[in-house]
Design a protein around this motif. Sequence first.
Motif, PDB file in Angstrom:
ATOM      1  N   PRO A   1       5.743   8.120  -8.901  1.00 35.83           N
ATOM      2  CA  PRO A   1       4.559   8.340  -8.272  1.00 35.83           C
ATOM      3  C   PRO A   1       4.439   9.455  -7.102  1.00 35.83           C
ATOM      4  CG  PRO A   1       4.767   6.067  -8.395  1.00 35.83           C
ATOM      5  CD  PRO A   1       6.357   6.545  -8.755  1.00 35.83           C
ATOM      6  N   PHE A   2       5.595   9.384  -6.560  1.00 34.76           N
ATOM      7  CA  PHE A   2       5.680  10.584  -5.465  1.00 34.76           C
ATOM      8  C   PHE A   2       5.142  12.057  -5.750  1.00 34.76           C
ATOM      9  CE2 PHE A   2       7.359   6.835  -3.768  1.00 34.76           C
ATOM     10  CZ  PHE A   2       7.283   6.862  -2.492  1.00 34.76           C
ATOM     11  N   GLY A   3       5.326  12.602  -7.119  1.00 33.66           N
ATOM     12  CA  GLY A   3       4.895  13.783  -7.464  1.00 33.66           C
ATOM     13  C   GLY A   3       3.370  13.812  -7.144  1.00 33.66           C
ATOM     14  N   MET A   4       2.579  12.814  -7.864  1.00 28.20           N
ATOM     15  CA  MET A   4       1.198  12.789  -7.506  1.00 28.20           C
ATOM     16  C   MET A   4       0.677  12.628  -6.377  1.00 28.20           C
ATOM     17  SD  MET A   4      -0.456   9.167  -9.497  1.00 28.20           S
ATOM     18  CE  MET A   4      -0.632   8.078  -7.911  1.00 28.20           C
ATOM     19  N   LEU A   5       1.464  11.830  -5.467  1.00 30.06           N
ATOM     20  CA  LEU A   5       1.058  11.402  -4.097  1.00 30.06           C
ATOM     21  C   LEU A   5       1.350  12.613  -3.340  1.00 30.06           C
ATOM     22  CD1 LEU A   5       2.685   7.870  -3.852  1.00 30.06           C
ATOM     23  CD2 LEU A   5       0.351   8.380  -3.698  1.00 30.06           C
ATOM     24  N   ILE A   6       2.222  13.369  -3.432  1.00 27.81           N
ATOM     25  CA  ILE A   6       2.458  14.573  -2.851  1.00 27.81           C
ATOM     26  C   ILE A   6       1.322  15.864  -3.036  1.00 27.81           C
ATOM     27  CG2 ILE A   6       4.160  16.815  -2.305  1.00 27.81           C
ATOM     28  CD1 ILE A   6       6.162  14.630  -2.700  1.00 27.81           C
ATOM     29  N   GLU A   7       1.429  15.770  -4.455  1.00 25.27           N
ATOM     30  CA  GLU A   7       0.043  16.757  -4.737  1.00 25.27           C
ATOM     31  C   GLU A   7      -1.364  16.340  -4.091  1.00 25.27           C
ATOM     32  OE1 GLU A   7      -0.008  19.860  -6.328  1.00 25.27           O
ATOM     33  OE2 GLU A   7       2.183  19.697  -6.506  1.00 25.27           O
ATOM     34  N   HIS A   8      -1.482  15.046  -4.018  1.00 23.01           N
ATOM     35  CA  HIS A   8      -2.588  14.592  -3.428  1.00 23.01           C
ATOM     36  C   HIS A   8      -2.830  15.062  -1.954  1.00 23.01           C
ATOM     37  CE1 HIS A   8      -6.636  12.541  -3.145  1.00 23.01           C
ATOM     38  NE2 HIS A   8      -6.003  11.856  -2.260  1.00 23.01           N
ATOM     39  N   LEU A   9      -1.812  14.715  -1.384  1.00 24.27           N
ATOM     40  CA  LEU A   9      -1.549  14.988   0.130  1.00 24.27           C
ATOM     41  C   LEU A   9      -1.903  16.491   0.171  1.00 24.27           C
ATOM     42  CD1 LEU A   9      -0.975  13.907   2.952  1.00 24.27           C
ATOM     43  CD2 LEU A   9       1.298  14.335   2.599  1.00 24.27           C
ATOM     44  N   LEU A  10      -1.163  17.305  -0.689  1.00 21.36           N
ATOM     45  CA  LEU A  10      -1.456  18.820  -0.159  1.00 21.36           C
ATOM     46  C   LEU A  10      -3.103  19.173  -0.575  1.00 21.36           C
ATOM     47  CD1 LEU A  10       1.715  20.057  -2.215  1.00 21.36           C
ATOM     48  CD2 LEU A  10       1.386  20.285   0.268  1.00 21.36           C
ATOM     49  N   ASP A  11      -3.557  18.452  -1.822  1.00 20.77           N
ATOM     50  CA  ASP A  11      -4.881  18.682  -1.941  1.00 20.77           C
ATOM     51  C   ASP A  11      -6.051  18.475  -0.684  1.00 20.77           C
ATOM     52  OD1 ASP A  11      -3.946  19.798  -4.234  1.00 20.77           O
ATOM     53  OD2 ASP A  11      -5.096  18.286  -5.710  1.00 20.77           O
ATOM     54  N   VAL A  12      -5.710  17.324  -0.192  1.00 24.62           N
ATOM     55  CA  VAL A  12      -6.578  16.831   0.923  1.00 24.62           C
ATOM     56  C   VAL A  12      -6.164  17.440   2.236  1.00 24.62           C
ATOM     57  CG1 VAL A  12      -7.233  14.722  -0.179  1.00 24.62           C
ATOM     58  CG2 VAL A  12      -5.296  14.734   1.267  1.00 24.62           C
ATOM     59  N   GLY A  13      -4.930  17.816   2.499  1.00 23.47           N
ATOM     60  CA  GLY A  13      -4.449  18.364   3.649  1.00 23.47           C
ATOM     61  C   GLY A  13      -3.991  17.345   4.708  1.00 23.47           C
ATOM     62  N   GLU A  14      -2.731  17.610   5.275  1.00 27.59           N
ATOM     63  CA  GLU A  14      -2.097  16.552   5.920  1.00 27.59           C
ATOM     64  C   GLU A  14      -3.099  16.042   7.232  1.00 27.59           C
ATOM     65  OE1 GLU A  14       1.612  17.069   8.867  1.00 27.59           O
ATOM     66  OE2 GLU A  14       1.416  18.489   7.691  1.00 27.59           O
ATOM     67  N   ASP A  15      -3.845  16.846   7.704  1.00 27.53           N
ATOM     68  CA  ASP A  15      -4.463  16.341   8.869  1.00 27.53           C
ATOM     69  C   ASP A  15      -5.983  15.928   8.687  1.00 27.53           C
ATOM     70  OD1 ASP A  15      -2.476  17.177  10.732  1.00 27.53           O
ATOM     71  OD2 ASP A  15      -2.862  19.251  10.347  1.00 27.53           O
ATOM     72  N   SER A  16      -6.144  15.816   7.476  1.00 25.78           N
ATOM     73  CA  SER A  16      -7.607  15.387   6.981  1.00 25.78           C
ATOM     74  C   SER A  16      -7.729  14.089   7.083  1.00 25.78           C
ATOM     75  CB  SER A  16      -7.669  15.818   5.585  1.00 25.78           C
ATOM     76  OG  SER A  16      -6.862  14.924   4.594  1.00 25.78           O
ATOM     77  N   PRO A  17      -8.982  13.690   7.007  1.00 23.33           N
ATOM     78  CA  PRO A  17      -9.377  12.003   7.313  1.00 23.33           C
ATOM     79  C   PRO A  17      -8.799  11.247   6.059  1.00 23.33           C
ATOM     80  CG  PRO A  17     -11.238  13.328   7.430  1.00 23.33           C
ATOM     81  CD  PRO A  17     -10.302  14.342   7.083  1.00 23.33           C
ATOM     82  N   GLU A  18      -8.660  12.145   4.852  1.00 19.18           N
ATOM     83  CA  GLU A  18      -8.245  11.492   3.481  1.00 19.18           C
ATOM     84  C   GLU A  18      -6.696  10.981   3.736  1.00 19.18           C
ATOM     85  OE1 GLU A  18      -9.872  13.951   3.482  1.00 19.18           O
ATOM     86  OE2 GLU A  18     -11.467  14.190   1.774  1.00 19.18           O
ATOM     87  N   ALA A  19      -5.900  12.103   4.327  1.00 20.13           N
ATOM     88  CA  ALA A  19      -4.574  11.808   4.643  1.00 20.13           C
ATOM     89  C   ALA A  19      -4.508  10.444   5.317  1.00 20.13           C
ATOM     90  CB  ALA A  19      -3.874  12.764   5.257  1.00 20.13           C
TER      91      ALA A  19
END
Length: 563
Positions: free
Chosen positions: A154-172
């Motif tokens: 699952p870490f592939g998917m989690l990393i891609e999602h983190l990249l998409d939302v941005g590390e400093d975003s509220p989603e992160a």
Amino acid sequence: MGDAIGRAFGDEYADADPLIRPSQFADYQANVAMSLAKRLGRPPRDVAATLVEHLELDDVCEPVAVSGPGFLNLRLRDAWLAGAVGELRADPRLGVPRQRPQIVPVDYSAPNVAKEMHVAHLRTTVVGDALVRTLEHLGHDVIRQNHVGDWGTPFGMLIEHLLDVGEDSPEAQLLVTDPNAFYAAARAAFDRDPAFADRSRARVVRLQAGDAETLRHWNELVDLSKQYFNRIYSLLGVTLGDDDLAGESSYNEELAGICDELEASGIATVSDGALCVFLDGYTGREGRPVPLIIRKSDGGYGYGTTDLATIRHRVRDLHADRILYVIGVTQSLHLTMVWDTARKAGWLPDDVEVVHVQIGNVLGDDRKLLRTRSGAPLKLMALLDDAVTRARAVVDEARPDLPEELRAEIAPQVGIGAVKYADLAVAHDSEYVFDLDRMVMLTGNTGPYLQYAAARVRSILRQAEGAEPGPVEVTEPAEHHLALRLLGFGDLVVSVGETLEPHRLCGYLFDLAQAFSAFYETCSVLGAATEASRASRLALCETTLDVLVEGLGLLGISSPARM
Ligand code: ARG
């Protein structure tokens, strides 16, 4: 007792177990006459009477009586008890011995990155922490091992999602506040968007290949999760810190070697493309052998492979004498397969003890695994907040006279103490129904009851205003009983270290608090007839407080100064 047995029946009997047990009719009973009777071919009462003639316990016990079929009833002399409590008071360890140190890695808590900690994680965290504190206090060299789930597909998917939302975003930030929501969003993108799914798969490959940039993103992800774990740990007051993290990922480098070694030695064989260990005695339906899969047919490694690397590390590098796994009862098959494989491979020698401290399920009112009404897993943070709110209501009702700030300060100690105590007070391998209302009650075998008992003793000591505790005298039955309980603390802590059962300590503290209540009801402390008696009773109060606070401390529960 051994000496007396030898004198009475000959040296060859001197090492017979005296079988001393707590008794309803005296302080203790010795049941050895029954077991000796068989060996000696004499009636048990007769054996008991002969034994009594040879006892030299006059300083310690009242005259020993034989009862029933041949029990020896032992009642400690009040004067002896008083002396022993005096010694206990002089001992900063309150009778708890320091044992020959063993190296003990303890695997506990072990939540998963980007996932909510659930009540089962809460329970392994709380039980593990109590064991760690107790073993350390007994003198052992404990090595906390937080085997967090920080690796896998699952870490592939989690990393891609983190990249998409941005590390400093509220989603992160959801990783810190609501990790399941972050996971769900990543999962949704994976299911909805084939391009995202492709990127995710490619990302796993780069992660496993050790690509530097990918590892940097992975680290960001793990760091955010760590913040979440640490918030829970600090709210709970558990002793786990960043230095104790030894997650699945820390064994990556070892996994290929583990597989090669097991394959070369013939312990593992390829079956349907997967590398498997088949062990005697593990069969599933229709008698088919159940393998421990150590390399999947796609080349990936699994939970079992990591755990093999883990045990090898604990034995070879940490030099463990005893290894504890404080983990769910459902993982018992997995663990025994890992241990058996490790034994075969020579990574787990016979002189290293491995123990699965099995953690039972936590149930809801419906006796199913605890969930929210909507069926979603509970948020641990919300649950703990709820406990604190309820504790506040209990404190407000019981002590409206206390200043507002003080009640606000006490509530988290009581609420968290209540939840932890509920986890600890039942046998760790049994299921129990999570019932916050019961946990925060001030009566019964609860954390708040014990905290309250300690606070009450403190308040008695405060009221003594200048009157000092002095030499202990034991005259009243309630004093006798309380003294006896106090003297049992050291052995009890030793037994928790051996059996790894913190509920024994809970039971002991509950009995002690009740013995104190009975004492306080029948023996006036501040209004004692003489100054010497008041000083003695204050000393009993003080020692009770010390043992309660120390015992709660070993459980990881704080004792509010006032309550
Ligand atoms: N992370 C796992 C879980 O959440 C628990 C790990 C337990 N420790 C171990 N060495 N397998 O179920």
